[in-house]
Each structure stands twice: as C-alpha cells, then as structure tokens.
Write a protein that holds these residues in place. Sequence first.
Motif, PDB file in Angstrom:
ATOM      1  N   LEU A   1       0.813  -1.221   0.000  1.00  0.00           N
ATOM      2  CA  LEU A   1       0.000   0.000   0.000  1.00  0.00           C
ATOM      3  C   LEU A   1       0.846   1.270   0.000  1.00  0.00           C
ATOM      4  N   CYS A   2       2.017   1.188   0.622  1.00  0.00           N
ATOM      5  CA  CYS A   2       2.798   2.393   0.900  1.00  0.00           C
ATOM      6  C   CYS A   2       3.355   3.018  -0.374  1.00  0.00           C
ATOM      7  N   ARG A   3       3.178   4.338  -0.493  1.00  0.00           N
ATOM      8  CA  ARG A   3       3.682   5.043  -1.677  1.00  0.00           C
ATOM      9  C   ARG A   3       4.798   6.014  -1.309  1.00  0.00           C
TER      10      ARG A   3
ATOM     11  N   GLY B   1      -2.109  12.628  -0.435  1.00  0.00           N
ATOM     12  CA  GLY B   1      -2.606  11.960  -1.637  1.00  0.00           C
ATOM     13  C   GLY B   1      -2.490  10.443  -1.572  1.00  0.00           C
ATOM     14  N   CYS B   2      -1.888   9.928  -0.522  1.00  0.00           N
ATOM     15  CA  CYS B   2      -1.767   8.473  -0.368  1.00  0.00           C
ATOM     16  C   CYS B   2      -3.036   7.936   0.290  1.00  0.00           C
ATOM     17  N   GLY B   3      -3.599   6.874  -0.285  1.00  0.00           N
ATOM     18  CA  GLY B   3      -4.860   6.322   0.214  1.00  0.00           C
ATOM     19  C   GLY B   3      -4.797   5.832   1.648  1.00  0.00           C
TER      20      GLY B   3
ATOM     21  N   VAL C   1      -5.158   3.666   7.504  1.00  0.00           N
ATOM     22  CA  VAL C   1      -4.382   2.465   7.835  1.00  0.00           C
ATOM     23  C   VAL C   1      -3.012   2.856   8.376  1.00  0.00           C
ATOM     24  N   CYS C   2      -2.478   3.936   7.832  1.00  0.00           N
ATOM     25  CA  CYS C   2      -1.111   4.335   8.169  1.00  0.00           C
ATOM     26  C   CYS C   2      -1.106   5.573   9.066  1.00  0.00           C
ATOM     27  N   THR C   3      -0.637   5.399  10.295  1.00  0.00           N
ATOM     28  CA  THR C   3      -0.492   6.503  11.249  1.00  0.00           C
ATOM     29  C   THR C   3       0.875   6.328  11.940  1.00  0.00           C
TER      30      THR C   3
ATOM     31  N   ALA D   1       7.999  13.290   5.510  1.00  0.00           N
ATOM     32  CA  ALA D   1       6.920  14.165   5.038  1.00  0.00           C
ATOM     33  C   ALA D   1       5.559  13.667   5.527  1.00  0.00           C
ATOM     34  N   CYS D   2       5.327  12.355   5.520  1.00  0.00           N
ATOM     35  CA  CYS D   2       4.023  11.830   5.949  1.00  0.00           C
ATOM     36  C   CYS D   2       3.778  12.166   7.420  1.00  0.00           C
ATOM     37  N   SER D   3       4.820  12.035   8.233  1.00  0.00           N
ATOM     38  CA  SER D   3       4.697  12.355   9.651  1.00  0.00           C
ATOM     39  C   SER D   3       4.420  13.840   9.858  1.00  0.00           C
TER      40      SER D   3
HETATM   41  S1  SF4 Z   1       1.005   7.774   4.361  1.00  0.00           S
HETATM   42 FE1  SF4 Z   1       3.181   7.767   3.737  1.00  0.00          FE
HETATM   43  S2  SF4 Z   1       4.148   6.147   4.963  1.00  0.00           S
HETATM   44 FE2  SF4 Z   1       1.941   5.845   5.087  1.00  0.00          FE
HETATM   45  S3  SF4 Z   1       1.464   4.356   3.494  1.00  0.00           S
HETATM   46 FE3  SF4 Z   1       1.170   6.396   2.578  1.00  0.00          FE
HETATM   47  S4  SF4 Z   1       3.157   6.910   1.658  1.00  0.00           S
HETATM   48 FE4  SF4 Z   1       3.530   5.154   3.057  1.00  0.00          FE
END
Ligand code: SF4
Lengths: 373, 91
Positions: free
Chosen positions: A312-314, A327-329, A334-336, A351-353
């Motif tokens: 899943l991770c982009r 923009g990541c689903g 699911v991702c925190t 960047a995600c954090s």
């Molecule tokens: S939010 Fe960031 S770290 Fe989490 S799955 Fe998406 S790209 Fe990966």
Amino acid sequence: MKYLDEFRDPALARRLFDDIAATVTRPWALMEVCGGQTHSIIRHGIDQLLPPEIELIHGPGCPVCVTPLETIDKALEIASRPGVVFCSFGDMLRVPGSGRDLFRVRGEGGDVRVVYSPLDALRIAQDEPGKEVVFFGIGFETTAPPNAMTVHQAKLLGLENFSMLVSHVRVPPAIEAIMTSPACRVQGFLAAGHVCSVMGTSEYPPLAERFGVPIVVTGFEPLDLLEGIRRTVRQLEDGRHEVENAYPRAVPAEGNPAARAMLADVFEVTDRAWRGIGVIPSSGWRLSERYREFDAEHRFDVTGIRTAESALCRSGDVLQGLLKPSGCGAFGTVCTPRTPLGATMVSSEGACSAYYLYRRTGGARVEEVRSGG
Amino acid sequence: MCLAVPGKVIEISERDMTRMAKVDFGGVVKDVCLAYLPEVEVGDYTIVHVGFAIQKLDEESAIETLALFEKLGVLAEEFGDVGDRAEETTS
Ligand code: SF4
C-alpha cells in the motif's frame, strides 16, 4: 534562545513574504531537499502562506526514510542476536522492516538501546567489554562526521567489541537523480544548510550549471526558509541559475575542513539503494578498507535476507516529490505514526509524519511561532 | 535525528585526549565533542548535531542577515527603527 527567536520574528517574516509576493510573476516549483526543512515548513504553515504561484516539493532528505529495507532487516537480524547491544537514534525504532521493527525486537528480548550520540555507544562498548556493541550509523553529510569520529576513536582505543552498521547518504547525487528523472518538475533547490556546514558549497555549482537550476543554501528557522525561497524565486524570475548562500552564519564556503578530512579517511563513496527510490550511483558512504574491521556487515553474517515492502505504501513517490502525503490512500487511516506502513510516517523528518502532525489539525502558523516555540 | 541546533559553549575540558565542551541550549546543558572545531572558545555559539559541534555560528553574519530583512519592503520614513533592532540582536 539566541539565534532562534530572532529568526522566528513574525514582523520580519511578513517582510519576507511581502517581498516574495512582489517578486513572483508566474508559477515555480521549488524543492527543499532536507526533511528537517520539510518539517519546519509544514509546522509553520509556510507553504500555505506563500503566493499560490510557488509550490514547495518535498525532497528525499530524510535519512531514516531512505535507509534501504534490506539494511533495516539486517539491523533487526543483528539486534536479535544474543550478546549484542544494538544502539540507534530513537527514530529508527519504529521504522518498519519486512514484518517487524526494532521496537518489537526489543519487546522480544533484544538489547536495543536508544542513544543521543554515537559516542554514547562507544562508551557502552568500553563499559561492557563482554558485549558486542553495534551502532546503526545512518544519516546525511551532517551525521557522517560524528559517526566517522566514533569509528576513528574505536580504532585508536583498540575496541574490539564495537562495530557500525553504516548506511550513509550524500545529497549531491540525489539532486542529480531528481533532475534526471523523467517526471521531474523541480526548477530550483533549497540546499540543506547543515549538510553544507560540513561539506561547504563547492559541490553545487556544477549541478546548478548542468541542470540550469538555482541552488540556494538554506537554514531551518522560518526566516531562513523564507530567505532561501525569496532568493530562489528572484533568481528564477531573473533567469539566473547560481549557487547562493542564504545561511552564511552557519555555512562558510569551505565547510568544516577537519570534518571533511575525517570523512575522507573513514569512509569511501559507494552506490547506495534509497528506500522507495532505488539505487543512486555514488550516493552513499561505507567504511573504507582501513576501518573494515569495524563494519558490522562484515562482522556479522547477515546474508540471505528476503525483503517484503508494504504493497500500500507510496513513500517512494512521496520521497521523490511526485505525491503529497495526503494523496496516499493509506494516509491517516491504515497508516499513522502508531501503525506506520512506511518510514516517512515514522521519522520526525518524514513528510508523511509532518503532514500527520500539522496538517490534519491546521498546524501552527508563522505568526504564532513566537509564543508557541 | 537530523536536527542540529545552536548552543552556547560555557565550559571546555579534555577527556580521553579529546576536547569536550559543556554547551547550553537555552537552559539544557549537554556534553559536546569539539574535535571538529578546535578553535572554539568559551562564549562562542556552535551548531551541535548528535553530540558534536559541527560549525561555529558567525555572529556578525547573523546580525547582517537580520539587518537585511529589516530593510526589505520598508518605506524610507520607517528606517528609523532599524538601528534599534540591530542593536537588540547583539545583546
Ligand atoms: S502515508 Fe506515507 S508512509 Fe503511510 S502508506 Fe502512505 S506513503 Fe507510506
């Protein structure tokens, strides 16, 4: 605190914003290379207060994020062994490997310790001669000199129970990789100030020349970032592509000669795989032949590792500036930070954090930083 | 982990043949290795990263940069307060 408060002054920030707004006449895409800068930009809402013509693309400069999965898996394997004390900076503990992380290894009985400095790991090796002490040596050119000095001291002290798992990365080859990627939209760079505090600025003019992009060495406080942006935009509007130093209080042109000499002794340039991006030629450092005995990859047999990345991770797209985290689903669902799928959600420079911390709730603004710190 | 922050050198000593300092980060004091900045003296500001001073902070250029910001977009009649501000930053 001196040299922090002054460079967070909201009244001066306003002047910089106004000057940028008065200069810009058309859209420009700028990349801040360093994850520490990304964090500061998002935290202070700088990207949202800039004129809409200016887009900030977040770069790959988060060493925790780009450490290859295979190296993380090697770390997990070494840390699991009896008799090993595995020392690391704190933000590596939650970085997902293929199925688990260092935190989990610790829960399962591994001796994983968080240290503030690589010298702390050296001291543990001195204090506990019966243990094999391994330090996870990652980072850009800023972190490499401390790690180099630590290995150098281990050699001087004749410490046989100390080694380092090295995965250092270098900024200039990453800029080259970004500029030669077909999807590249970057027109100017804010170069990472503290990388240049060590390396100086001499590596950048050939890149500015070859790719026709301004490269402005930039600091980390709100005013530093605004000045970096202001100077880059001015160059773009003037049709120039030069290397400028917008952070002269911490970056002399020659960098730190003592640190550079130590780097040249302890490390040698190598190709390095960046997590989510792939191999970038000459983009890494490994221990040189003279220090090979301190290389954890040589000391511990960790071959035959099979890696498995989250489907899943982009984060690869995020790291290359092709996708904003929101923009990541999986972002925020699911991702925190508690259940990260990618390293960009873990590290304080990821960047995600940064988006998770400051963008879901609105975040602080430049106007507020004086009181909020 | 990349964070490098400025701090003030308040004490210098020798340990294991290495020059070490106590550095004050706005109240928090840490041990810092000076191996890469042999010329640093008590009272200097340095950029510290993972326990190592990696660069000396040049006070003069900090003041110059701030003075440059002061001038941005300011109308001629407002120039009066620029000097005050520059003085403030040296204190
Ligand atoms: S939010 Fe960031 S770290 Fe989490 S799955 Fe998406 S790209 Fe990966």
